[in-house]
Design a protein around this motif. Structure first.
Motif, PDB file in Angstrom:
ATOM      1  N   LEU A  35     -12.819  34.298 -42.987  1.00  0.00           N
ATOM      2  CA  LEU A  35     -11.408  34.257 -42.894  1.00  0.00           C
ATOM      3  C   LEU A  35     -11.013  34.333 -41.307  1.00  0.00           C
ATOM      4  O   LEU A  35     -11.164  35.086 -40.726  1.00  0.00           O
ATOM      5  CB  LEU A  35     -10.509  35.350 -43.417  1.00  0.00           C
ATOM      6  N   SER A  36     -10.271  33.314 -40.674  1.00  0.00           N
ATOM      7  CA  SER A  36      -9.937  33.409 -39.204  1.00  0.00           C
ATOM      8  C   SER A  36      -8.906  34.221 -39.211  1.00  0.00           C
ATOM      9  O   SER A  36      -8.129  34.641 -40.124  1.00  0.00           O
ATOM     10  CB  SER A  36      -9.586  31.906 -38.745  1.00  0.00           C
ATOM     11  N   THR A  37      -8.519  34.693 -37.967  1.00  0.00           N
ATOM     12  CA  THR A  37      -7.448  35.631 -37.708  1.00  0.00           C
ATOM     13  C   THR A  37      -6.101  35.030 -38.172  1.00  0.00           C
ATOM     14  O   THR A  37      -5.353  35.640 -39.084  1.00  0.00           O
ATOM     15  CB  THR A  37      -7.202  35.852 -36.101  1.00  0.00           C
ATOM     16  N   CYS A  86      -7.725  23.401 -43.023  1.00  0.00           N
ATOM     17  CA  CYS A  86      -8.331  23.275 -41.694  1.00  0.00           C
ATOM     18  C   CYS A  86      -7.231  22.813 -40.868  1.00  0.00           C
ATOM     19  O   CYS A  86      -6.564  22.108 -40.803  1.00  0.00           O
ATOM     20  CB  CYS A  86      -9.198  22.155 -41.859  1.00  0.00           C
ATOM     21  N   SER A  87      -6.970  24.072 -39.954  1.00  0.00           N
ATOM     22  CA  SER A  87      -5.838  23.617 -38.832  1.00  0.00           C
ATOM     23  C   SER A  87      -6.340  22.374 -37.807  1.00  0.00           C
ATOM     24  O   SER A  87      -7.536  22.295 -37.677  1.00  0.00           O
ATOM     25  CB  SER A  87      -5.699  24.936 -38.044  1.00  0.00           C
ATOM     26  N   MET A  88      -5.710  21.951 -37.102  1.00  0.00           N
ATOM     27  CA  MET A  88      -5.814  20.872 -36.124  1.00  0.00           C
ATOM     28  C   MET A  88      -6.484  21.508 -35.022  1.00  0.00           C
ATOM     29  O   MET A  88      -7.357  20.942 -34.298  1.00  0.00           O
ATOM     30  CB  MET A  88      -4.520  20.558 -35.751  1.00  0.00           C
ATOM     31  N   LYS A  89      -6.645  22.889 -35.021  1.00  0.00           N
ATOM     32  CA  LYS A  89      -7.166  23.460 -33.718  1.00  0.00           C
ATOM     33  C   LYS A  89      -8.674  23.606 -34.350  1.00  0.00           C
ATOM     34  O   LYS A  89      -9.619  23.199 -33.415  1.00  0.00           O
ATOM     35  CB  LYS A  89      -6.867  25.059 -33.587  1.00  0.00           C
ATOM     36  N   THR A  90      -9.001  23.992 -35.370  1.00  0.00           N
ATOM     37  CA  THR A  90     -10.430  23.985 -35.926  1.00  0.00           C
ATOM     38  C   THR A  90     -10.873  22.450 -35.833  1.00  0.00           C
ATOM     39  O   THR A  90     -12.007  22.440 -35.729  1.00  0.00           O
ATOM     40  CB  THR A  90     -10.514  24.914 -37.364  1.00  0.00           C
ATOM     41  N   LEU A  91     -10.221  21.740 -36.349  1.00  0.00           N
ATOM     42  CA  LEU A  91     -10.622  20.457 -36.468  1.00  0.00           C
ATOM     43  C   LEU A  91     -11.243  19.823 -35.255  1.00  0.00           C
ATOM     44  O   LEU A  91     -12.172  19.419 -35.102  1.00  0.00           O
ATOM     45  CB  LEU A  91      -9.440  19.216 -36.915  1.00  0.00           C
ATOM     46  N   THR A 121      -7.507  19.066 -44.409  1.00  0.00           N
ATOM     47  CA  THR A 121      -6.786  19.197 -43.434  1.00  0.00           C
ATOM     48  C   THR A 121      -5.335  19.563 -43.526  1.00  0.00           C
ATOM     49  O   THR A 121      -4.756  19.222 -44.506  1.00  0.00           O
ATOM     50  CB  THR A 121      -6.792  18.053 -42.289  1.00  0.00           C
ATOM     51  N   ARG A 122      -4.801  20.462 -42.602  1.00  0.00           N
ATOM     52  CA  ARG A 122      -3.131  20.904 -42.963  1.00  0.00           C
ATOM     53  C   ARG A 122      -2.401  20.474 -41.589  1.00  0.00           C
ATOM     54  O   ARG A 122      -2.464  21.232 -40.629  1.00  0.00           O
ATOM     55  CB  ARG A 122      -3.162  22.161 -43.517  1.00  0.00           C
ATOM     56  N   GLU A 123      -1.645  19.315 -41.744  1.00  0.00           N
ATOM     57  CA  GLU A 123      -0.844  18.960 -40.684  1.00  0.00           C
ATOM     58  C   GLU A 123      -0.017  17.737 -41.408  1.00  0.00           C
ATOM     59  O   GLU A 123      -0.739  16.965 -42.011  1.00  0.00           O
ATOM     60  CB  GLU A 123      -1.507  18.632 -39.432  1.00  0.00           C
TER      61      GLU A 123
END
Ligand code: FMN
Length: 194
Positions: A35-37, A86-91, A121-123
């Protein structure tokens, strides 16, 4: 807590339901959770789950800061990995091989070991940067899986739509959950994945 609660409907619910469905239907499969922050923050913002309740759905929880976790090494055998959501940062981190936390490192290990990797992906909308990152990863064989609802399944509730997506993500991992609304099969009754 079940999936029928409309208060549990942020994108994080896809990851939570995936753990719940696996735990119920395939308890033989180990569930290693990172779990990321910001995953913890969005669980609080967007669902009624506590982060501890989510951790309890895993068989092992790994801190994203623990770069000595078994998941940093390809010698630790896994069947695959799902980043959901999956955030765009992690992508971007995964695309560039930037293993700056355990999640990104484990994803890059999954790629180098040629195991299954699914990025939910979530965006929206998507910029050219996001699309380029996705294209590059798709060319490497990574599954890019935006959680688009399958309206042909005629979901009665948002929870049913979420569960349908979860079943399709698991299909990508080679884990096939019995499901009564697969296309080409008669819809007998609303599915029960609880
Ligand atoms: C409530 C909330 C919703 C967010 N939604 C998104 C989103 O849909 N897509 C995204 O890329 N980032 C989103 N973010 C920003 C990410 O949390 C941020 O980029 C974070 O650094 C992602 O880190 P992680 O990938 O390690 O979890 C959101 C942040 C918050 C607090």
């Amino acid at each position: 807590m079940g999936s029928g609660d409309p208060g549990t409907t942020g994108p994080g619910i896809f990851g939570i339901r995936l753990l719940e469905v696996l735990k119920t239907h395939r308890p033989d499969i180990e569930r290693h959770l990172i779990l990321s922050t910001w995953a913890e923050a969005t669980i609080k913002h967007e669902t009624n789950y506590t982060t501890q309740a989510v951790r309890d759905l895993s068989t092992t929880t790994h801190s994203p800061k623990n770069m000595a976790s078994a998941l940093v090494s390809g010698s630790f055998l896994t069947d695959g990995m799902v980043v959901v959501p999956c955030s765009m940062k992690t992508l971007a981190a995964i695309r560039h091989g930037l293993g700056d936390n355990l999640l990104a490192r484990a994803a890059n290990v999954t790629i180098k070991e040629r195991r299954r990797l699914i990025l939910v992906t979530r965006e929206s909308p998507l910029s050219a940067i996001h699309l380029e990152n996705m294209l590059e990863l798709a060319r490497l064989g990574i599954t890019i899986f935006p959680p688009v609802p399958a309206f042909y399944a005629r979901p009665h509730t948002l929870s049913e739509a979420v569960d349908y997506t979860v079943v399709r993500i698991l299909d990508q991992l080679g884990v096939h959950i019995p499901w009564t609304v697969r296309w080409g099969e008669p819809r007998i009754q609303p599915p029960d994945l609880s």
